[in-house]
Design an enzyme around this catalytic site. Structure first.
Site, PDB file in Angstrom:
ATOM      1  N   ASP A  45      -7.715  -0.941   6.640  1.00  0.00           N
ATOM      2  CA  ASP A  45      -7.507   0.645   7.157  1.00  0.00           C
ATOM      3  C   ASP A  45      -7.056   1.758   6.275  1.00  0.00           C
ATOM      4  O   ASP A  45      -7.470   2.802   6.602  1.00  0.00           O
ATOM      5  CB  ASP A  45      -6.200   0.210   7.852  1.00  0.00           C
ATOM      6  N   THR A  47       0.734   0.813   6.741  1.00  0.00           N
ATOM      7  CA  THR A  47       0.467  -0.303   5.656  1.00  0.00           C
ATOM      8  C   THR A  47       0.540  -1.591   6.453  1.00  0.00           C
ATOM      9  O   THR A  47       1.205  -1.708   7.728  1.00  0.00           O
ATOM     10  CB  THR A  47       1.912  -0.035   4.781  1.00  0.00           C
ATOM     11  N   GLY A  48       0.224  -2.720   5.629  1.00  0.00           N
ATOM     12  CA  GLY A  48       0.147  -3.818   6.397  1.00  0.00           C
ATOM     13  C   GLY A  48      -1.168  -4.455   6.719  1.00  0.00           C
ATOM     14  O   GLY A  48      -2.226  -3.979   6.238  1.00  0.00           O
ATOM     15  N   ARG A  78     -14.531  -6.806   1.455  1.00  0.00           N
ATOM     16  CA  ARG A  78     -13.572  -6.426   2.663  1.00  0.00           C
ATOM     17  C   ARG A  78     -13.024  -5.006   2.335  1.00  0.00           C
ATOM     18  O   ARG A  78     -12.465  -4.602   1.482  1.00  0.00           O
ATOM     19  CB  ARG A  78     -12.439  -7.446   2.722  1.00  0.00           C
ATOM     20  N   THR A  97       0.774  -1.297  -0.073  1.00  0.00           N
ATOM     21  CA  THR A  97      -0.011   0.130  -0.095  1.00  0.00           C
ATOM     22  C   THR A  97       0.752   1.203   0.117  1.00  0.00           C
ATOM     23  O   THR A  97       1.917   1.279   0.940  1.00  0.00           O
ATOM     24  CB  THR A  97      -0.984  -0.022   1.221  1.00  0.00           C
TER      25      THR A  97
HETATM   26  N1  ASP Z   1      -3.084  -1.963   4.703  1.00  0.00           N
HETATM   27  C1  ASP Z   1      -3.768  -2.472   3.552  1.00  0.00           C
HETATM   28  C2  ASP Z   1      -5.033  -3.149   3.804  1.00  0.00           C
HETATM   29  O1  ASP Z   1      -5.241  -3.846   4.955  1.00  0.00           O
HETATM   30  C3  ASP Z   1      -2.921  -3.469   2.968  1.00  0.00           C
HETATM   31  C4  ASP Z   1      -1.449  -3.145   2.761  1.00  0.00           C
HETATM   32  O2  ASP Z   1      -0.954  -2.558   3.450  1.00  0.00           O
HETATM   33  O3  ASP Z   1      -0.958  -3.500   1.382  1.00  0.00           O
HETATM   34  O4  ASP Z   1      -6.039  -3.066   2.825  1.00  0.00           O
END
Ligand code: ASP
Length: 327
Positions: A216, A236-237, A213, A185
């Site tokens: 965040d 991110t995450g 879905r 992200t």
């Molecule tokens: N934070 C993002 C999500 O949960 C995923 C990502 O960081 O790639 O949608």
């Protein structure tokens, strides 16, 4: 903070560093943060081209919000980035659904969630902020709003992403297993020459998620938070865990209470780990933040995370890993 970790960050960044009031034993809420003078832009992971594009917009006294939008669009239109915009990994049913949000220096916010068939969710989010009475638009309503505002209808599922999804289907038997590997992200936060700060966050979310879905990234306070008087933060995450601790708002709030950005990022990550009984969980979350002085913090649950920085004196990736040496 141990000297080794301190030097590690300095060597990686080439940026000047602020010494804490007491070098020997900094208070736990005053950990050393990287500091940058003047305008700068940072993004989660290493989207070098996007960050450089944002810097182009900032370096000649441009408006920070324009720079954020222009930078994030670079990743949204990049079909080779499988976690943002066109080419993003689809949900388990094969649909690419995008999430994004944006905030300006006044704390105004706009967000789109579950947006399909539009390449530039960050720009749609900005339109929501500036040209609608709302903060969040979702699904078909967000799409309708985008089309009404001149955004083109585009198929976001590339052949490459389709092939990867087909392979996943065979292996995973349609189970909505949390994908802990793909988390690129783009969360981008910046300060301009006039001291205005803004941020944006854009993603296709977790690969092969359940249809519907939302993570965040488009949730104000979770994937992104900006307070023009205090600072900015982005995430991110694994979004489910960021939402449960309202990670970006938490970092900005801690900075408001006097935490250095590095201490704020570490505390916010610590809240997630604490909820798991103190054992490091088997997923990644990465946070970056800065305060109005230009001090930057970054931290993650596991090593391997970092951010890219562009400023008058810096241009490159900074691994947050140096901080793990102290563990
Ligand atoms: N934070 C993002 C999500 O949960 C995923 C990502 O960081 O790639 O949608």
């Amino acid at each position: 903070m141990k000297r080794r970790a301190f030097l590690g960050l300095g060597a990686a960044s080439g940026a000047s560093l602020i010494l804490p009031t007491s070098c020997a034993s900094p208070a736990s809420n005053q950990k050393v943060s990287n500091q940058v003078n003047g305008p700068f832009v940072i993004s989660t992971w290493n989207p070098a081209a996007a960050n450089a594009a944002a810097w182009e917009g900032l370096k000649d006294d441009g408006y920070v919000l324009d720079a954020i939008e222009a930078g994030i669009r670079i990743e949204e239109e990049n079909p080779n980035n499988t976690t943002v915009g066109i080419g993003g990994a689809p949900d388990r049913d094969g649909h690419v659904t995008l999430d994004a949000c944006i905030m300006n220096e006044k704390g105004d916010a706009g967000s789109v969630v579950f947006l399909e068939d539009v390449v530039y969710p960050i720009s749609v989010a900005r339109q929501v902020m500036e040209n609608s009475p709302h903060v969040i638009l979702a699904g078909q309503g967000a799409q309708q709003f985008a089309f009404n505002n001149g955004f083109a209808k585009t198929n976001l599922l590339t052949e490459k992403s389709k092939e990867a999804w087909a392979k996943w289907l065979v292996k995973a038997e349609y189970q909505p297993i949390i994908n802990i590997e793909m988390h690129d992200t783009i969360g981008m936060i910046a300060k301009d020459a006039q001291g205005r700060i803004s941020g944006g966050c854009s993603t296709s979310g977790l690969a092969y998620k359940m249809r519907g879905r939302v993570g965040d990234s488009p949730i104000i306070g979770s994937g992104l938070f900006v307070d023009g008087e205090v600072g900015a933060a982005t995430a991110t995450g694994l979004g489910e865990e960021v939402i449960k601790t309202v990670g970006s708002f938490l970092m900005v709030e801690l900075m408001r209470q006097g935490y250095s950005p590095q201490a704020a990022a570490e505390e916010a990550i610590g809240r997630i780990v604490a909820k798991k009984g103190g054992e490091k969980p088997n997923f990644q979350v990465g946070y970056i933040c800065f305060n109005t002085k230009g001090e930057i913090g970054a931290y993650s649950i596991h090593p391997g995370f970092g951010y890219v920085l562009n400023s008058e004196t810096d241009n490159g990736y900074i691994a947050a890993d140096s901080f793990f040496k102290k563990e």
